[in-house]
Design a protein around this motif. Structure first.
Motif, PDB file in Angstrom:
ATOM      1  N   GLY A  82      20.836  12.084  16.994  1.00 44.71           N
ATOM      2  CA  GLY A  82      21.791  11.277  17.741  1.00 44.71           C
ATOM      3  C   GLY A  82      22.655  10.413  16.852  1.00 44.71           C
ATOM      4  N   TRP A  83      23.561   9.670  17.490  1.00 37.75           N
ATOM      5  CA  TRP A  83      24.452   8.723  16.821  1.00 37.75           C
ATOM      6  C   TRP A  83      24.255   7.352  17.469  1.00 37.75           C
ATOM      7  CZ3 TRP A  83      29.353  12.244  17.430  1.00 37.75           C
ATOM      8  CH2 TRP A  83      29.322  13.263  16.456  1.00 37.75           C
ATOM      9  N   PRO A  84      24.041   6.296  16.696  1.00 35.60           N
ATOM     10  CA  PRO A  84      23.839   4.973  17.292  1.00 35.60           C
ATOM     11  C   PRO A  84      25.129   4.253  17.651  1.00 35.60           C
ATOM     12  CG  PRO A  84      23.622   4.825  14.924  1.00 35.60           C
ATOM     13  CD  PRO A  84      23.839   6.279  15.230  1.00 35.60           C
ATOM     14  N   LEU A  85      26.272   4.815  17.252  1.00 34.63           N
ATOM     15  CA  LEU A  85      27.571   4.214  17.518  1.00 34.63           C
ATOM     16  C   LEU A  85      28.501   5.263  18.104  1.00 34.63           C
ATOM     17  CD1 LEU A  85      28.081   2.333  14.118  1.00 34.63           C
ATOM     18  CD2 LEU A  85      27.147   1.388  16.236  1.00 34.63           C
ATOM     19  N   PRO A  86      29.536   4.819  18.834  1.00 33.56           N
ATOM     20  CA  PRO A  86      30.535   5.778  19.293  1.00 33.56           C
ATOM     21  C   PRO A  86      31.260   6.385  18.099  1.00 33.56           C
ATOM     22  CG  PRO A  86      30.752   3.670  20.440  1.00 33.56           C
ATOM     23  CD  PRO A  86      29.820   3.447  19.293  1.00 33.56           C
ATOM     24  N   VAL A  87      31.467   7.685  18.094  1.00 33.82           N
ATOM     25  CA  VAL A  87      32.177   8.372  17.021  1.00 33.82           C
ATOM     26  C   VAL A  87      33.402   9.037  17.626  1.00 33.82           C
ATOM     27  CG1 VAL A  87      32.053  10.198  15.283  1.00 33.82           C
ATOM     28  CG2 VAL A  87      30.095   8.706  15.662  1.00 33.82           C
ATOM     29  N   ALA A  88      34.552   8.806  16.997  1.00 30.51           N
ATOM     30  CA  ALA A  88      35.812   9.208  17.605  1.00 30.51           C
ATOM     31  C   ALA A  88      36.171  10.670  17.388  1.00 30.51           C
ATOM     32  CB  ALA A  88      36.939   8.318  17.054  1.00 30.51           C
ATOM     33  N   VAL A  89      35.553  11.340  16.424  1.00 23.56           N
ATOM     34  CA  VAL A  89      35.918  12.719  16.122  1.00 23.56           C
ATOM     35  C   VAL A  89      34.674  13.583  16.089  1.00 23.56           C
ATOM     36  CG1 VAL A  89      37.925  12.011  14.761  1.00 23.56           C
ATOM     37  CG2 VAL A  89      35.738  12.389  13.622  1.00 23.56           C
ATOM     38  N   ASP A  90      34.897  14.895  16.049  1.00 26.47           N
ATOM     39  CA  ASP A  90      33.769  15.804  15.875  1.00 26.47           C
ATOM     40  C   ASP A  90      34.083  16.753  14.733  1.00 26.47           C
ATOM     41  OD1 ASP A  90      35.660  17.449  17.057  1.00 26.47           O
ATOM     42  OD2 ASP A  90      34.672  17.453  19.005  1.00 26.47           O
ATOM     43  N   ALA A  91      33.053  17.385  14.210  1.00 29.77           N
ATOM     44  CA  ALA A  91      33.224  18.276  13.060  1.00 29.77           C
ATOM     45  C   ALA A  91      33.934  19.552  13.493  1.00 29.77           C
ATOM     46  CB  ALA A  91      31.863  18.596  12.445  1.00 29.77           C
ATOM     47  N   PRO A  92      34.879  20.038  12.685  1.00 29.36           N
ATOM     48  CA  PRO A  92      35.588  21.270  13.037  1.00 29.36           C
ATOM     49  C   PRO A  92      34.710  22.500  12.854  1.00 29.36           C
ATOM     50  CG  PRO A  92      36.258  20.528  10.853  1.00 29.36           C
ATOM     51  CD  PRO A  92      35.348  19.464  11.405  1.00 29.36           C
ATOM     52  N   GLY A  93      34.949  23.479  13.693  1.00 33.72           N
ATOM     53  CA  GLY A  93      34.276  24.758  13.518  1.00 33.72           C
ATOM     54  C   GLY A  93      32.864  24.840  14.034  1.00 33.72           C
ATOM     55  N   VAL A  94      32.421  23.824  14.787  1.00 31.96           N
ATOM     56  CA  VAL A  94      31.075  23.858  15.368  1.00 31.96           C
ATOM     57  C   VAL A  94      31.182  23.505  16.847  1.00 31.96           C
ATOM     58  CG1 VAL A  94      29.967  23.226  13.188  1.00 31.96           C
ATOM     59  CG2 VAL A  94      30.588  21.436  14.820  1.00 31.96           C
ATOM     60  N   PRO A  95      30.175  23.813  17.635  1.00 35.78           N
ATOM     61  CA  PRO A  95      30.213  23.458  19.065  1.00 35.78           C
ATOM     62  C   PRO A  95      30.382  21.959  19.282  1.00 35.78           C
ATOM     63  CG  PRO A  95      28.462  25.037  18.627  1.00 35.78           C
ATOM     64  CD  PRO A  95      28.982  24.610  17.282  1.00 35.78           C
ATOM     65  N   ASP A  96      30.741  21.603  20.512  1.00 28.93           N
ATOM     66  CA  ASP A  96      30.948  20.198  20.852  1.00 28.93           C
ATOM     67  C   ASP A  96      29.686  19.383  20.560  1.00 28.93           C
ATOM     68  OD1 ASP A  96      33.485  20.759  21.689  1.00 28.93           O
ATOM     69  OD2 ASP A  96      32.948  20.919  23.824  1.00 28.93           O
ATOM     70  N   PRO A  97      29.868  18.114  20.183  1.00 24.87           N
ATOM     71  CA  PRO A  97      28.710  17.275  19.870  1.00 24.87           C
ATOM     72  C   PRO A  97      27.761  17.141  21.058  1.00 24.87           C
ATOM     73  CG  PRO A  97      30.745  16.217  19.147  1.00 24.87           C
ATOM     74  CD  PRO A  97      31.142  17.384  19.978  1.00 24.87           C
ATOM     75  N   HIS A  98      26.495  17.220  20.772  1.00 24.27           N
ATOM     76  CA  HIS A  98      25.475  17.003  21.782  1.00 24.27           C
ATOM     77  C   HIS A  98      24.208  16.534  21.086  1.00 24.27           C
ATOM     78  CE1 HIS A  98      24.705  21.150  20.363  1.00 24.27           C
ATOM     79  NE2 HIS A  98      23.438  20.848  20.560  1.00 24.27           N
ATOM     80  N   ASP A  99      23.350  15.881  21.835  1.00 27.00           N
ATOM     81  CA  ASP A  99      22.109  15.378  21.250  1.00 27.00           C
ATOM     82  C   ASP A  99      21.093  16.502  21.083  1.00 27.00           C
ATOM     83  OD1 ASP A  99      22.911  12.724  21.038  1.00 27.00           O
ATOM     84  OD2 ASP A  99      22.249  12.239  23.082  1.00 27.00           O
ATOM     85  N   PRO A 100      20.371  16.527  19.981  1.00 28.27           N
ATOM     86  CA  PRO A 100      19.283  17.489  19.844  1.00 28.27           C
ATOM     87  C   PRO A 100      18.148  17.137  20.798  1.00 28.27           C
ATOM     88  CG  PRO A 100      19.240  15.952  18.018  1.00 28.27           C
ATOM     89  CD  PRO A 100      20.479  15.635  18.812  1.00 28.27           C
ATOM     90  N   SER A 101      17.328  18.089  21.097  1.00 24.83           N
ATOM     91  CA  SER A 101      16.182  17.824  21.960  1.00 24.83           C
ATOM     92  C   SER A 101      15.182  16.949  21.219  1.00 24.83           C
ATOM     93  CB  SER A 101      15.517  19.137  22.370  1.00 24.83           C
ATOM     94  OG  SER A 101      14.928  19.765  21.225  1.00 24.83           O
ATOM     95  N   GLU A 102      14.296  16.315  21.991  1.00 26.05           N
ATOM     96  CA  GLU A 102      13.271  15.488  21.360  1.00 26.05           C
ATOM     97  C   GLU A 102      12.349  16.326  20.491  1.00 26.05           C
ATOM     98  OE1 GLU A 102      11.159  12.532  23.504  1.00 26.05           O
ATOM     99  OE2 GLU A 102      12.813  12.106  24.889  1.00 26.05           O
ATOM    100  N   GLU A 103      12.179  17.565  20.841  1.00 17.22           N
ATOM    101  CA  GLU A 103      11.354  18.447  20.009  1.00 17.22           C
ATOM    102  C   GLU A 103      12.006  18.678  18.657  1.00 17.22           C
ATOM    103  OE1 GLU A 103      10.542  22.047  22.052  1.00 17.22           O
ATOM    104  OE2 GLU A 103       9.189  21.136  23.529  1.00 17.22           O
ATOM    105  N   GLU A 104      13.327  18.857  18.679  1.00 18.10           N
ATOM    106  CA  GLU A 104      14.045  19.064  17.421  1.00 18.10           C
ATOM    107  C   GLU A 104      14.058  17.800  16.575  1.00 18.10           C
ATOM    108  OE1 GLU A 104      17.698  21.994  17.882  1.00 18.10           O
ATOM    109  OE2 GLU A 104      17.656  20.569  19.564  1.00 18.10           O
ATOM    110  N   GLY A 105      14.307  16.668  17.225  1.00 15.70           N
ATOM    111  CA  GLY A 105      14.458  15.413  16.479  1.00 15.70           C
ATOM    112  C   GLY A 105      13.168  14.694  16.201  1.00 15.70           C
ATOM    113  N   GLY A 106      12.111  15.031  16.934  1.00 18.60           N
ATOM    114  CA  GLY A 106      10.843  14.340  16.727  1.00 18.60           C
ATOM    115  C   GLY A 106      10.788  12.961  17.338  1.00 18.60           C
ATOM    116  N   ARG A 107      11.833  12.581  18.044  1.00 21.01           N
ATOM    117  CA  ARG A 107      11.915  11.269  18.694  1.00 21.01           C
ATOM    118  C   ARG A 107      13.105  11.294  19.639  1.00 21.01           C
ATOM    119  NH1 ARG A 107      14.402   6.422  15.483  1.00 21.01           N
ATOM    120  NH2 ARG A 107      15.365   6.207  17.547  1.00 21.01           N
TER     121      ARG A 107
END
Length: 319
Positions: A82-107
């Motif tokens: 996740g991101w703790p702050l609002p981020v105005a842009v997203d990385a080019p060439g990848v799917p839209d930003p989304h949060d990883p699952s808790e299983e992926e992130g471990g928290r």
């Protein structure tokens, strides 16, 4: 940046609290925070101990220059979902930003604080805005208006409108970038795709008017001993008096790192439910959780300068 002198104040009142929000140990030299996405578009925050690298990137990006922010793996302290702050842009060439699952992130993933209603995050952003644009705010409140409002119970309360460009708590991406307060960078060029441009941008809260209220109680003289350690601040407004007393207590019992820091030529101090922003050669403003959008000016008086100078000596500063 996430250091005792520079951290996203939207997160907390001090550096250890901000680290706790992110699940990090409060390292002495702090961290740099990088916001990015993996190949699937999931949001990740990478904390690194090479703060000089992040500081150089911020300085370059603020000047509109390209900077390759590629930290050595040796300096990676944590990769947080996740991101703790609002981020105005997203990385080019990848799917839209989304949060990883808790299983992926471990928290649970990090998420920006709620800025829809007035509270600690809005209050601290408001104080940061005043520090950044001090003279724009100061010129809305003349000494005559403050003096009149402090004259007595029959004085008329004056309202100084927020300067053009926004009310306290409505910090913009440009403002945060200019103060190196945002982690990552608010003006990162497209040439740095691996690290996201980060901002502390808060959505406009139309309910938070941000009026600088020359309250007849809040703007009383600060009177008492010239010794900053024994100043009796004669302010009638209970919330403002409590904030000033708490700030004075920091002189005899130093607060956690980051509670008092230098920002944009001003002194910034925070505590539970209050924020103070002042210049040692001028006056002070106090913001309170209990009074949404209100900015209480405290005129200089004979004793306030000693308190502000003592806080300035205590303030954390960027290395």
């Amino acid at each position: 940046m996430l250091t005792p002198a520079q951290f996203p104040s939207v997160l907390a009142d001090d550096y250890p609290q901000a680290c706790e929000v992110l699940g990090l140990e409060p390292a002495r030299d702090g961290y740099g925070l990088l916001f990015g996405q993996d190949g699937g578009g999931a949001r990740w925050t990478v904390a690194i101990t090479d703060t000089a690298l992040v500081a150089c990137a911020l300085a370059a990006w603020d000047c509109g220059l390209e900077y390759d922010l590629s930290p050595d793996e040796r300096y990676v302290a944590a990769a947080l979902p996740g991101w703790p702050l609002p981020v105005a842009v997203d990385a080019p060439g990848v799917p839209d930003p989304h949060d990883p699952s808790e299983e992926e992130g471990g928290r649970p993933p990090l998420a920006p604080p709620d800025l829809e209603t007035w509270g600690g995050a809005q209050r601290r952003l408001g104080a940061d805005e005043i520090a950044l644009r001090w003279w724009a705010w100061r010129e809305q409140l003349t000494d005559d208006a403050v003096d009149e409002s402090a004259a007595g119970d029959e004085a008329t309360t004056e309202d100084a409108p927020a300067p053009e460009g926004g009310a306290p708590g409505d910090a913009t991406a440009g403002d945060e970038a200019a103060g190196d307060e945002a982690t990552g960078a608010a003006t990162a060029p497209d040439a740095a795709p691996d690290a996201e441009a980060a901002t502390d941008e808060a959505p406009t809260d139309e309910d938070a008017t941000g009026n600088a209220t020359a309250d007849e109680d809040a703007t009383d003289d600060a009177v008492g001993s010239d010794d900053a350690g024994t100043v009796a601040l004669a302010v009638h407004h209970a919330g403002v008096r409590r904030a000033l007393e708490s700030a004075e207590a920091y002189l005899s019992s130093p607060p956690p790192p980051g509670r008092v820091r230098a920002a944009h030529g001003a002194v910034r101090a925070d505590g539970p439910g209050w924020s103070l922003v002042a210049r040692t050669d001028d006056m002070a403003f106090v913001l309170l959780d209990e009074e949404p959008g209100e900015v209480h000016p405290v005129r200089r008086g004979p004793a306030l300068p000693a308190l502000l100078e003592a806080l300035d000596r205590l303030a954390a500063r960027p290395v």
